[in-house]
Scaffold this active site. Structure first.
Site, PDB file in Angstrom:
ATOM      1  N   ARG A 109      41.469 -18.608  31.990  1.00  0.00           N
ATOM      2  CA  ARG A 109      42.478 -17.717  32.580  1.00  0.00           C
ATOM      3  C   ARG A 109      43.826 -18.358  32.306  1.00  0.00           C
ATOM      4  O   ARG A 109      44.104 -19.470  32.763  1.00  0.00           O
ATOM      5  CB  ARG A 109      42.250 -17.553  34.089  1.00  0.00           C
ATOM      6  N   HIS A 136      42.305  -8.107  30.833  1.00  0.00           N
ATOM      7  CA  HIS A 136      41.381  -8.645  31.847  1.00  0.00           C
ATOM      8  C   HIS A 136      40.010  -7.979  31.636  1.00  0.00           C
ATOM      9  O   HIS A 136      39.550  -7.192  32.465  1.00  0.00           O
ATOM     10  CB  HIS A 136      41.932  -8.358  33.249  1.00  0.00           C
ATOM     11  N   GLN A 139      36.947  -7.877  34.288  1.00  0.00           N
ATOM     12  CA  GLN A 139      37.078  -6.927  35.397  1.00  0.00           C
ATOM     13  C   GLN A 139      36.545  -5.554  35.003  1.00  0.00           C
ATOM     14  O   GLN A 139      35.936  -4.844  35.808  1.00  0.00           O
ATOM     15  CB  GLN A 139      38.555  -6.821  35.811  1.00  0.00           C
ATOM     16  N   ASP A 224      46.677  -1.306  40.539  1.00  0.00           N
ATOM     17  CA  ASP A 224      46.737  -2.771  40.555  1.00  0.00           C
ATOM     18  C   ASP A 224      48.099  -3.149  41.153  1.00  0.00           C
ATOM     19  O   ASP A 224      48.968  -2.274  41.333  1.00  0.00           O
ATOM     20  CB  ASP A 224      46.596  -3.291  39.102  1.00  0.00           C
ATOM     21  N   CYS A 264      41.290  -3.917  41.237  1.00  0.00           N
ATOM     22  CA  CYS A 264      40.652  -5.190  40.878  1.00  0.00           C
ATOM     23  C   CYS A 264      40.781  -6.231  41.980  1.00  0.00           C
ATOM     24  O   CYS A 264      40.006  -7.185  42.012  1.00  0.00           O
ATOM     25  CB  CYS A 264      41.216  -5.702  39.559  1.00  0.00           C
ATOM     26  N   ARG A 292      31.462  -8.293  39.968  1.00  0.00           N
ATOM     27  CA  ARG A 292      31.969  -9.322  39.038  1.00  0.00           C
ATOM     28  C   ARG A 292      30.862 -10.344  38.768  1.00  0.00           C
ATOM     29  O   ARG A 292      30.690 -10.801  37.650  1.00  0.00           O
ATOM     30  CB  ARG A 292      33.200 -10.030  39.633  1.00  0.00           C
TER      31      ARG A 292
HETATM   32  N1  NVA Z   1      47.423  -7.678  37.045  1.00  0.00           N
HETATM   33  C1  NVA Z   1      46.991  -8.718  37.955  1.00  0.00           C
HETATM   34  C2  NVA Z   1      45.515  -8.776  38.030  1.00  0.00           C
HETATM   35  C3  NVA Z   1      44.971  -9.797  38.994  1.00  0.00           C
HETATM   36  C4  NVA Z   1      43.479  -9.890  38.991  1.00  0.00           C
HETATM   37  C5  NVA Z   1      47.572 -10.056  37.506  1.00  0.00           C
HETATM   38  O1  NVA Z   1      47.576 -10.317  36.297  1.00  0.00           O
HETATM   39  O2  NVA Z   1      48.039 -10.814  38.345  1.00  0.00           O
HETATM   40  N1   CP Z   2      40.288  -9.412  40.228  1.00  0.00           N
HETATM   41  C1   CP Z   2      40.388 -10.723  39.970  1.00  0.00           C
HETATM   42  O1   CP Z   2      40.326 -11.174  38.826  1.00  0.00           O
HETATM   43  O2   CP Z   2      40.504 -11.500  41.074  1.00  0.00           O
HETATM   44  P1   CP Z   2      40.893 -13.050  41.118  1.00  0.00           P
HETATM   45  O3   CP Z   2      42.323 -13.170  40.683  1.00  0.00           O
HETATM   46  O4   CP Z   2      40.690 -13.424  42.566  1.00  0.00           O
HETATM   47  O5   CP Z   2      39.985 -13.808  40.202  1.00  0.00           O
END
Ligand code: NVA
Ligand code: CP
Length: 306
Positions: A109, A136, A139, A224, A264, A292
């Site tokens: 990540r 992502h 997800q 989101d 998500c 997940r």
């Molecule tokens: N769009 C959000 C998704 C978090 C799971 C982010 O990138 O922070």
């Molecule tokens: N939806 C998601 O990826 O959650 P986290 O940021 O908690 O991993």
């Protein structure tokens, strides 16, 4: 099926798997979920290790991958830049060469999608995108599994994305291509998804500026956060820009009577979604989060046992 001699299969975007493979992974996820419920011990990754690099925070992604590896008889190692040489400037390519000689797969990540691609290009083992600024895909595996479990086939349906044209939105565009649904994207001007990604979808995804129009007759409404990780300082300006893009009960009433709501998570009630929507019976956000675990187990099995 991929041949090991051709190098590892990676999962950097949904497009790394064919439609058939994605559907296999999703139906396998539902089977694996049932096996856990039945108390069946299944350990195809006994003795194997997943390295997990987190340059951003996470609850769901970390816990689901770690639990999945445990259930499969393997182990997961959490690596943060704060405690590793990655945070002190060791080149990503070198880290990939080193780590991939020790572990059996790596989840990352991070911010820049190009860094993930660079890592994958130098890795001897499968690399999984645990979220970048651009995509992502993990997800989406859970979201597609959740839709299938609640409503069946998503192909031919209409999905509405409300909010930012962000990493989740980009992955929904790829999902529209792979799963054969129509995606309407309701985002304020200035926050559109990458036009190249929209164009590549060849009409499967379209921008519909007005969110009420975009929700009309839709089978799945998704949103989101307005400010993603790394955009915290834009929170106030974004709250203003997205004020008309909250998913409300009124908006859900525009959708198909059987429409589901997904997010998500983490969510901000009262910002991108009204509390009554996320807590309503057509909201499947808890199943979506729980899936997940199962969807990523199916992915790990697919990538690591070939
Ligand atoms: N769009 C959000 C998704 C978090 C799971 C982010 O990138 O922070
Ligand atoms: N939806 C998601 O990826 O959650 P986290 O940021 O908690 O991993």
């Amino acid at each position: 099926m991929a041949n090991k001699d051709l190098g590892p299969r990676h999962f950097l975007t949904l497009l790394d798997l064919s439609s058939v493979e994605l559907r296999q992974v999703i139906s396998r996820a539902t089977e694996l979920k049932q096996m856990i419920r039945d108390g069946e011990i299944y350990q195809p990754l006994l003795g194997m290790t997943l390295g997990m690099i987190f340059d951003k925070s996470s609850t769901r992604t970390r816990v689901s991958f770690e639990t999945g590896m445990n259930q499969f008889g393997g182990a997961a190692i959490f690596l943060s830049p704060r405690d590793t040489q990655l945070g002190r400037g060791e080149p990503i390519e070198d880290a990939a060469r080193v780590l991939s000689r020790m572990v059996d797969a790596i989840m990352i990540r991070t911010f820049d999608h190009a860094q993930l691609e660079s890592f994958a290009a130098h890795s001897l083992v499968p690399v999984i995108n645990g979220l970048t600024d651009l995509y992502h895909p993990c997800q989406l595996l859970a979201d597609m599994q959740t839709y299938a479990e609640h409503r069946g086939e998503i192909g031919g349906k209409t999905v509405t994305w409300v909010g930012d044209g962000n990493n989740m939105c980009h992955s929904y565009i790829n999902a529209a291509r792979r799963f054969g649904f129509k995606l309407r994207i309701a985002c304020p001007e200035g926050y559109d998804p990458d036009p190249e990604i929209v164009r590549a979808a060849n009409g499967a995804a379209e921008i519909v500026r007005n969110p009420m129009d975009a929700a009309e007759g839709s089978h799945l409404v998704v949103t989101d956060v307005w400010a993603s990780m790394g955009q915290e300082e834009e929170q106030a300006i974004r709250a203003n820009a997205f004020a008309d893009y909250q998913v409300t009960t009124k908006m859900m009433a525009q959708a198909d009577p059987d429409a589901l709501f997904m997010h998500c998570l983490p969510a901000h009630r009262g910002e991108e979604v009204e509390a009554a929507v996320i807590d309503a019976k057509d909201s499947v956000v808890w199943d979506e989060a729980g899936n997940r675990l199962h969807a990523q187990k199916a992915l790990l099995e697919f990538l690591m046992t070939r």
